[in-house]
Design a protein around this motif. Structure first.
Motif, mmCIF file in Angstrom:
data_model
loop_
_atom_site.group_PDB
_atom_site.id
_atom_site.type_symbol
_atom_site.label_atom_id
_atom_site.label_comp_id
_atom_site.label_asym_id
_atom_site.label_seq_id
_atom_site.Cartn_x
_atom_site.Cartn_y
_atom_site.Cartn_z
ATOM 1 N N ILE A 121 0.837 -1.202 0.000
ATOM 2 C CA ILE A 121 0.000 0.000 0.000
ATOM 3 C C ILE A 121 0.868 1.246 0.000
ATOM 4 N N ALA A 122 1.917 1.254 0.815
ATOM 5 C CA ALA A 122 2.820 2.411 0.869
ATOM 6 C C ALA A 122 3.481 2.660 -0.487
ATOM 7 N N ASN A 137 -4.121 -6.584 -7.462
ATOM 8 C CA ASN A 137 -3.412 -5.454 -6.837
ATOM 9 C C ASN A 137 -3.005 -4.370 -7.832
ATOM 10 N N VAL A 138 -3.953 -3.921 -8.640
ATOM 11 C CA VAL A 138 -3.695 -2.880 -9.635
ATOM 12 C C VAL A 138 -4.364 -1.580 -9.196
ATOM 13 N N PRO A 139 -3.561 -0.514 -8.943
ATOM 14 C CA PRO A 139 -4.182 0.777 -8.669
ATOM 15 C C PRO A 139 -4.792 1.320 -9.963
ATOM 16 N N ILE A 140 -5.903 2.045 -9.856
ATOM 17 C CA ILE A 140 -6.604 2.508 -11.061
ATOM 18 C C ILE A 140 -7.013 3.968 -10.956
ATOM 19 N N THR A 141 -7.387 4.504 -12.107
ATOM 20 C CA THR A 141 -8.004 5.820 -12.214
ATOM 21 C C THR A 141 -9.408 5.587 -12.756
ATOM 22 N N PHE A 143 -10.080 -2.951 -6.951
ATOM 23 C CA PHE A 143 -10.511 -4.344 -7.055
ATOM 24 C C PHE A 143 -9.648 -5.312 -6.249
ATOM 25 N N GLY A 144 -8.643 -4.788 -5.539
ATOM 26 C CA GLY A 144 -7.864 -5.571 -4.595
ATOM 27 C C GLY A 144 -7.144 -6.767 -5.167
ATOM 28 N N TYR A 145 -7.032 -7.767 -4.348
ATOM 29 C CA TYR A 145 -6.271 -8.971 -4.676
ATOM 30 C C TYR A 145 -6.870 -9.747 -5.846
#
Length: 186
Positions: free
Chosen positions: A44-45, A164-168, A152-154
């Motif tokens: 997360i960091a 584990n994909v960060p999104i816009t 959408f997490g794990y």
């Protein structure tokens, strides 16, 4: 006869014995869970640092930080002073959205997902979008930057978004129907 009595006494003593607890062959101290928590904190960091780096490269945009752990900016902000209402529990909201990577690569383009009607907090919707809608007013378009745990997490979305994909997410809120309106119409 004495042997028979002795045998009966021995059997009664053996039968009256209380059962003993069975212990597991191996014991875990919970270290796996502790390690998992630490890995998730580190992930997360790293995601948040990366998102902040991307925001820092785009100095023309005024990013806002939410109390829920994501960032956003207004593409189209309502300037109507009478338009102050944001969605509340049970309200029906009508919205469109598109999703891309933090770098801007399209995952779901505008129109890929149909216009959605969503009953606030009564239906399934990924955490970040549910929390983001609560910040919006009718007619506004907002772009949200979500770390993976708010998206959408794990598990991903089991289609185009991986683990584990960060999104816009670019969201346009078309309409808010108050819960009381919905109840009188039914």
């Amino acid at each position: 006869m004495k042997i028979l009595i002795l045998l009966l006494v021995i059997l009664s003593v053996v039968r009256c014995k209380t059962p003993e607890a069975r212990y597991p062959v191996s014991q875990n101290s919970g270290s796996y869970i502790d390690e998992s928590v630490e890995r998730n904190k580190e992930m997360i960091a790293k995601e948040e640092d990366y998102i902040k780096q991307v925001m820092g490269e785009n100095t023309d945009t005024e990013y806002l930080s939410s109390a829920d752990g994501f960032w956003y900016y207004y593409n189209n902000k309502s300037t109507d002073s009478t338009n102050t209402r944001t969605p509340e529990f049970g309200d029906m909201v009508v919205f469109d959205y598109s999703i891309s990577t933090i770098e801007g690569e399209t995952i779901y383009a505008e129109g890929d997902k149909p216009t959605r009607e969503y009953s606030m907090d009564k239906e399934k919707l990924f955490t970040g979008l549910r929390q983001g809608l609560k910040l919006m007013k009718e007619g506004e378009t907002v772009t949200f930057l979500f770390p993976s745990h708010k998206a959408f997490g794990y598990y991903g979305d089991k289609e185009k978004i991986g683990s584990n994909v960060p999104i816009t997410a670019k969201v346009t809120l078309h309409e808010i129907k108050e819960e009381s309106e919905l109840e009188t119409n039914n």
